[in-house]
Design an enzyme around this catalytic site. Structure first.
Site, PDB file in Angstrom:
ATOM      1  N   ASP A   1      28.708 103.734  62.861  1.00 51.07           N
ATOM      2  CA  ASP A   1      29.029 104.883  62.002  1.00 51.07           C
ATOM      3  C   ASP A   1      27.946 105.046  60.943  1.00 51.07           C
ATOM      4  OD1 ASP A   1      31.067 106.808  60.641  1.00 51.07           O
ATOM      5  OD2 ASP A   1      30.541 105.390  59.059  1.00 51.07           O
TER       6      ASP A   1
ATOM      7  N   ASP B   1      28.706 111.595  63.720  1.00 51.30           N
ATOM      8  CA  ASP B   1      28.281 110.450  62.917  1.00 51.30           C
ATOM      9  C   ASP B   1      28.735 109.104  63.476  1.00 51.30           C
ATOM     10  OD1 ASP B   1      30.961 110.715  62.435  1.00 51.30           O
ATOM     11  OD2 ASP B   1      30.834 110.566  60.254  1.00 51.30           O
ATOM     12  N   GLU B   2      29.227 109.101  64.717  1.00 48.91           N
ATOM     13  CA  GLU B   2      29.754 107.859  65.277  1.00 48.91           C
ATOM     14  C   GLU B   2      29.449 107.773  66.771  1.00 48.91           C
ATOM     15  OE1 GLU B   2      34.168 105.952  65.213  1.00 48.91           O
ATOM     16  OE2 GLU B   2      33.472 106.844  63.333  1.00 48.91           O
TER      17      GLU B   2
END
Length: 426
Positions: free
Chosen positions: A19, A118-119
């Site tokens: 993340d 974002d992950e």
């Protein structure tokens, strides 16, 4: 009596769940030459709306002010340290691609799963010979991303994707080095000690309530519940949640199956409550125009549609979502609009509208579009020609280079949102 799990029979891989810490806010910090962990930045969808949603806030803002994703603009305190910025979605997508390119230095494409902007999940089992063990690889990825992009990442490490995700969300994000490893052997001291059911991957507030009604309040309770009663009350998901409480996840990234059915949709939260049928219809037509353009760009046609309408928070009714099958597959803006209008007028009863979602599904290649015996071929050809010309002009000169005249009327949002990316300013 709860079953006992034999972990020696479970698939064991080296999985990283990565993340980017406060991604949008961190990109804005780096843009201003500030370390992401030192910045006081809040990214908000629209600075001019008191009810605007916070899209991201830097770690210091979360810790010191309690402002996080989902907070509202009116909750942000008047503090000189805070930098309030609007999103730059095109930049975030560009940086996201740069991060993905770094991931691809460490794993093959089939061992990489992008979970969100974002992950991501990485299966580094096959990468050990080149880069060392799973912890070594995680640290190398952290250092590489910070060296090249100045972004801070936290990484959960697990024997399967579930454990890696739980390690990320429940330990790594707060760990000094941004790392946490949750193996099968530590399930009892890690997974079972997760404080809230909603901190488990896949348990929503709704399922938490249903579990509470069964006397299950913690992950420990879930792991020691009767799996057959769980399945009886919650269906197959009940069984899945039981095994998740034991840290069991059979998924392998390289063997994952893609979604069974693709669809194209567009959602929009309106700037105000819409009471006028004419205004709501106008926005629906604008959204259909954009979804139909995406269908044509991908040479697809839809034979199913769904319309979702959410009402103002000032009334008790929540809204509706209904779908229908079309007599033939199509990607014609005009034809799709006819069916969406049928849905809207069938179910709307004058309530104030605040959110709209249009979806086109049950896709087929446009080459196999069915003929409609009741629509003259010349009319079909004319509509197709109009759509094609508009698509070509927009692709060459931008979405707002040509638009339908109704977008100039009161309530229209197309021109205001034409250059947005992902619903936000580009």
């Amino acid at each position: 009596m709860a079953m006992q799990i034999d972990y020696t029979k479970m698939p064991k891989r080296d999985i990283l769940c990565i993340d980017v810490k406060s991604f949008f806010a961190s990109v804005e910090a780096v843009r201003r030459k500030i370390h992401p962990l030192s910045a006081y930045i809040v990214v908000i969808s629209n600075k001019n709306r008191p009810g605007s949603v916070v899209l991201a806030s830097s770690p210091k803002v979360k810790k010191e002010f309690g402002i996080k994703t989902g907070s509202r603009a009116y909750e942000i305190p008047d503090d000189r340290r805070l930098m309030i910025v609007e999103p730059s979605m095109a930049l975030y997508l560009k940086v996201n691609q740069m991060i993905i390119n770094i991931f691809k230095r460490f794993v093959a494409d089939e061992d990489l799963f992008i979970y969100s902007i974002d992950e991501a999940f990485l299966d580094v089992t096959a990468s050990r010979r080149l880069f060392g063990d799973k912890v070594d690889i995680a640290q190398k990825i952290q250092r590489t991303i910070f060296k090249e992009l100045k972004l801070v990442v936290t990484i959960g490490i697990g024997d399967n994707p579930l454990l890696a995700k739980l390690a990320l969300d429940n330990e790594a994000k707060e760990a000094p080095d941004g790392l946490a490893y949750w193996p099968y052997e530590r399930v009892k001291e890690t997974v079972w000690r997760i404080p809230e059911l909603t901190d488990m991957w896949g348990i929503s507030g709704g399922y938490q309530k249903r579990l509470h009604n069964m006397g299950i309040y913690t992950v420990y309770d879930l792991a020691h519940a009767d799996p057959f009663k769980l399945k009886k009350r919650l269906g197959i998901l009940g069984h899945q949640l039981y095994y998740h409480a034991w840290g069991v996840d059979y998924s392998v990234l390289s063997e994952r199956v893609g979604p069974k059915e693709k669809s194209y949709s567009k959602g929009q939260i309106l700037m105000r409550d819409y009471y006028s049928e004419q205004e709501v219809v106008l926005v629906i037509q604008e959204m259909i125009d954009e979804v139909a353009m995406r269908l044509r760009r991908h040479q697809a046609a839809a034979s199913g549609i769904a319309l979702g309408i959410s009402y103002s928070r000032d009334i008790e009714e929540k809204g509706f979502r209904h779908q229908m099958l079309l007599p033939r597959s199509t990607n014609s803006t005009k034809e799709l609009a006819v069916y969406f209008m049928q849905l809207f007028k069938r179910y709307w009863r004058g309530q104030p509208v605040r959110q709209i979602q249009v979806t086109c599904s049950k896709l087929a290649p446009a080459d196999y579009e069915q003929l409609d015996l009741f629509t003259p071929a010349e009319l079909d050809e004319k509509n197709h020609a109009i759509d094609t010309v508009m698509d070509e002009i927009r692709q060459r000169y931008g979405k707002d280079s040509i638009f339908r005249a109704h977008s100039l009327m009161k309530g229209g949002t197309f021109l205001q949102r034409a250059n947005h990316v992902g619903g936000h300013k580009g």
